[in-house]
Design a protein around this motif. Structure first.
Motif, mmCIF file in Angstrom:
data_model
loop_
_atom_site.group_PDB
_atom_site.id
_atom_site.type_symbol
_atom_site.label_atom_id
_atom_site.label_comp_id
_atom_site.label_asym_id
_atom_site.label_seq_id
_atom_site.Cartn_x
_atom_site.Cartn_y
_atom_site.Cartn_z
ATOM 1 N N ILE A 10 39.821 37.230 25.847
ATOM 2 C CA ILE A 10 38.774 36.272 26.103
ATOM 3 C C ILE A 10 37.571 37.079 27.293
ATOM 4 O O ILE A 10 38.130 38.272 27.546
ATOM 5 C CB ILE A 10 39.482 35.080 26.481
ATOM 6 C CG1 ILE A 10 40.349 35.098 28.215
ATOM 7 C CG2 ILE A 10 39.780 34.320 25.660
ATOM 8 C CD1 ILE A 10 40.811 34.121 28.594
ATOM 9 N N LYS A 11 36.290 36.660 27.456
ATOM 10 C CA LYS A 11 35.919 36.973 28.710
ATOM 11 C C LYS A 11 35.987 35.944 29.688
ATOM 12 O O LYS A 11 35.791 34.567 29.654
ATOM 13 C CB LYS A 11 34.266 36.331 28.303
ATOM 14 C CG LYS A 11 33.962 38.059 27.007
ATOM 15 C CD LYS A 11 32.561 37.797 26.990
ATOM 16 C CE LYS A 11 32.034 38.268 25.688
ATOM 17 N NZ LYS A 11 30.746 38.679 25.222
ATOM 18 N N LEU A 12 36.358 36.893 31.141
ATOM 19 C CA LEU A 12 37.211 36.154 32.315
ATOM 20 C C LEU A 12 34.871 36.650 33.012
ATOM 21 O O LEU A 12 35.497 37.148 33.630
ATOM 22 C CB LEU A 12 37.432 36.183 33.307
ATOM 23 C CG LEU A 12 38.153 35.692 33.949
ATOM 24 C CD1 LEU A 12 38.454 34.174 33.309
ATOM 25 C CD2 LEU A 12 39.808 35.814 34.968
ATOM 26 N N TYR A 13 34.004 35.587 32.803
ATOM 27 C CA TYR A 13 33.106 35.355 34.120
ATOM 28 C C TYR A 13 33.192 35.464 35.255
ATOM 29 O O TYR A 13 33.963 34.452 35.805
ATOM 30 C CB TYR A 13 32.392 34.360 33.395
ATOM 31 C CG TYR A 13 31.621 35.091 31.767
ATOM 32 C CD1 TYR A 13 30.514 35.354 31.426
ATOM 33 C CD2 TYR A 13 32.339 34.164 31.122
ATOM 34 C CE1 TYR A 13 30.451 35.314 30.037
ATOM 35 C CE2 TYR A 13 31.708 34.269 29.649
ATOM 36 C CZ TYR A 13 31.532 34.400 29.535
ATOM 37 O OH TYR A 13 30.542 35.305 27.873
ATOM 38 N N MET A 14 33.170 36.353 36.135
ATOM 39 C CA MET A 14 32.910 36.643 37.672
ATOM 40 C C MET A 14 32.307 35.804 38.259
ATOM 41 O O MET A 14 31.072 35.733 37.895
ATOM 42 C CB MET A 14 32.627 38.317 38.171
ATOM 43 C CG MET A 14 33.274 39.030 37.430
ATOM 44 S SD MET A 14 34.666 39.193 37.557
ATOM 45 C CE MET A 14 35.033 39.260 39.580
ATOM 46 N N HIS A 15 32.153 35.441 39.485
ATOM 47 C CA HIS A 15 31.186 34.594 40.224
ATOM 48 C C HIS A 15 30.401 35.507 40.913
ATOM 49 O O HIS A 15 30.137 35.989 40.191
ATOM 50 C CB HIS A 15 32.363 33.616 41.334
ATOM 51 C CG HIS A 15 30.983 33.282 42.765
ATOM 52 N ND1 HIS A 15 30.391 33.288 43.477
ATOM 53 C CD2 HIS A 15 32.058 32.143 42.468
ATOM 54 C CE1 HIS A 15 29.841 32.772 44.035
ATOM 55 N NE2 HIS A 15 30.793 32.063 43.648
ATOM 56 N N LYS A 16 29.459 34.501 40.451
ATOM 57 C CA LYS A 16 27.699 35.583 41.027
ATOM 58 C C LYS A 16 27.688 36.192 42.394
ATOM 59 O O LYS A 16 26.879 37.133 42.113
ATOM 60 C CB LYS A 16 26.919 34.372 40.834
ATOM 61 C CG LYS A 16 26.798 33.032 41.616
ATOM 62 C CD LYS A 16 25.544 32.180 41.580
ATOM 63 C CE LYS A 16 25.262 31.249 43.196
ATOM 64 N NZ LYS A 16 24.214 29.963 42.041
ATOM 65 N N ASN A 17 28.695 35.736 43.328
ATOM 66 C CA ASN A 17 28.530 36.648 44.755
ATOM 67 C C ASN A 17 29.914 37.521 44.239
ATOM 68 O O ASN A 17 29.441 38.495 45.060
ATOM 69 C CB ASN A 17 28.860 35.657 45.549
ATOM 70 C CG ASN A 17 27.822 34.594 46.008
ATOM 71 O OD1 ASN A 17 26.534 34.931 45.636
ATOM 72 N ND2 ASN A 17 27.916 33.416 46.503
ATOM 73 N N SER A 18 30.521 38.118 43.343
ATOM 74 C CA SER A 18 31.819 38.809 43.872
ATOM 75 C C SER A 18 30.790 40.431 43.711
ATOM 76 O O SER A 18 29.963 40.524 42.892
ATOM 77 C CB SER A 18 32.625 38.084 42.190
ATOM 78 O OG SER A 18 33.211 37.841 42.349
#
Length: 156
Positions: A101-109
């Protein structure tokens, strides 16, 4: 120097138990009321940096399994619990489907090791707080869990 002393003190179980009661940022009251024994198994899904698992371990000393896919959090968990024989860390996500699966990062990471926004990671690409261009692939296992309360309801 003060930070160094604090780190040393937080390695002492007695000091951590006092700190849990004084911690203004995390409320462990819910976990305090669990009826766990040394023979219990506590499963921490999305263990993050291990604050809850550490509390459960300090309070009850039971077996703990932590599921955590985030690379930065995994690094911290491995360092924190490497000497604990009762704690197992599984570097996978828990989902309703198994596989990659894809785990999307927080936009500020900044990158996949940035733990400042680890709680903002998501498998859901439509969330407002993630960056669709920043993600990593991880393994997910499918899991269906029943609590003892749910099992009691089914028996009636």
């Amino acid at each position: 120097m003060i930070i160094f002393i604090k780190k040393i003190l937080m390695n002492i179980k007695f000091i951590r138990l006092i700190n849990y009661k004084r911690n203004k940022y995390r409320n462990f009251d819910y976990f305090n009321n669990l009826k766990l024994t040394k023979d219990s198994l506590y499963i921490d899904i999305g263990g993050n940096e291990g604050q809850v698992a550490e509390f459960v371990n300090d309070k009850f000393g039971c077996k703990i399994i932590i599921f955590e896919p985030h690379p930065g959090c995994l690094k911290i968990l491995k360092k924190k619990f490497s000497y604990r024989k009762n704690i197992k860390i599984i570097p996978k996500a828990v989902s309703n489907k198994s596989g990659k699966i894809k785990l999307y990062m927080h936009k500020n990471s900044k990158d996949i090791f940035d733990t400042n926004y680890a709680q903002g990671t998501s498998v859901e690409p439509k969330k407002d707080n993630i960056d669709k261009k920043k993600f990593f692939k991880t393994e997910a296992i499918s899991c269906l869990l029943y609590t003892s309360d749910a099992a009691d309801e089914e028996d009636s």
